[in-house]
Design an enzyme around this catalytic site. Structure first.
Site, PDB file in Angstrom:
ATOM      1  N   CYS A 140      -3.901   0.533  -2.865  1.00 16.69           N
ATOM      2  CA  CYS A 140      -4.324   1.010  -1.744  1.00 16.69           C
ATOM      3  C   CYS A 140      -3.410   1.937  -0.820  1.00 16.69           C
ATOM      4  O   CYS A 140      -2.152   2.051  -1.345  1.00 16.69           O
ATOM      5  CB  CYS A 140      -4.546  -0.481  -0.857  1.00 16.69           C
ATOM      6  SG  CYS A 140      -3.044  -1.180  -0.851  1.00 16.69           S
ATOM      7  N   CYS A 175       0.715  -1.092  -0.019  1.00 18.05           N
ATOM      8  CA  CYS A 175      -0.023  -0.170  -0.036  1.00 18.05           C
ATOM      9  C   CYS A 175       0.943   1.198  -0.205  1.00 18.05           C
ATOM     10  O   CYS A 175       2.001   0.969   0.566  1.00 18.05           O
ATOM     11  CB  CYS A 175      -0.917   0.021   1.245  1.00 18.05           C
ATOM     12  SG  CYS A 175      -2.192  -1.273   1.113  1.00 18.05           S
TER      13      CYS A 175
END
Ligand code: 2NF
Length: 251
Positions: free
Chosen positions: A164, A82
């Protein structure tokens, strides 16, 4: 009497398939999985290259659909941490210079599927099992549903869906359409970020050294982007000439 096939005429307005396309795709797959990112050693490049060819060979090159690439997408599934996704629009070279020095950051072309296809052209034909090396449909002059455009839309969509954490985009502030709603970034990527997974998009608006400043973070263009993201519940931050990227323009 010997029969000669009629000389192939240029059917389409775009460049034809890059010579040695299958070999380049296969070679890039091995380079990526065996040398650049050996953690992906286990990936099956023969199968991946085959799935790529199957997506467009023996098919009408103006009837391509994202569905055609599903098998290729499955085989090249790749997760990144992420907060490491970098999008770009009209800033191809600079964005890639940035992720080259920031080895932990990824543009789509730093992912296996994007690495394999970057800067290549390809298409087939309904009435032949070979690639068309003469010409391929041009996305403006012939059709948008050509194998190459459909591929980039499909892989860009997945890249955005899989993102993300805080994501970044490198934009070009020295041209008129710094944020272009019709670009892949404006048309596909921003609409496929998941608000639950991506809290913030950080935009870096870069200006050419000694070039004009057509747009900056305070331009109405950028405000459009901000509003689209606000409607999608994604926070937006913007910075002009972000230093870590700025210094790359000077080297
Ligand atoms: O070739 C690539 N590597 C590529 C192509 C399209 C999209 C990469 N992408 C992904 C990247 F991951 C970026 O995050 O989308 C983003 C960049 O695309 P963009 O359309 O926002 O940026 P541009 O600089 O406007 O275009 C990039 C390239 O795509 C072509 C364009 O001619 C340029 O070569 N392109 C843009 N839209 C289309 C389309 N609908 C297109 N080519 C065919 N059909």
């Amino acid at each position: 009497l010997k029969w000669y096939p009629a000389p192939k005429h240029k059917e389409w307005n775009g460049p034809g398939t890059t010579p040695h396309f299958p070999e380049i795709v296969l070679g890039r797959c091995y380079t990526y999985t065996q040398v650049l990112r050996p953690e992906l050693r286990h990936m099956d490049c023969q199968e991946i290259a085959k799935a790529f060819m199957r997506a467009f060979l023996s098919k009408d090159p103006c009837s391509s659909a994202e569905q055609d690439y599903q098998q290729l997408l499955r085989l090249t599934n790749q997760t990144i941490p992420c907060g490491t996704s970098v999008f770009w629009s009209k800033s191809n070279e600079l964005a890639h210079q940035y992720t080259k020095v920031q080895w932990a950051m990824f543009t789509l072309e730093d992912m296996l599927v994007g690495y394999m296809a970057d800067n290549l052209d390809w298409c087939g034909d309904h009435s032949s099992s070979d690639m068309n090396y003469e010409s391929c449909p041009h996305w403006r002059k012939d059709c948008t549903t050509n194998p190459k455009s459909v591929f980039w839309d499909a892989v860009s969509r997945r890249f955005a869906e899989n993102a993300c954490g805080v994501v970044q985009v490198v934009l070009n502030g020295s041209i008129s359409n710094t944020f272009d709603r019709n670009s892949t970034f404006g048309r596909v990527e921003i609409h496929n970020l998941y608000p639950g997974k991506v809290p913030t998009l950080q935009a870096w608006v870069m200006h050419d050294v000694g070039g004009v400043h057509r747009h900056s973070c305070s331009s109405p263009d950028i405000n459009d982007l901000k509003l689209i993201l606000r409607n999608r519940n994604i926070r937006f931050t913007c910075q002009d000439d972000y230093r870590p990227i700025k210094f790359l323009q000077c080297v």
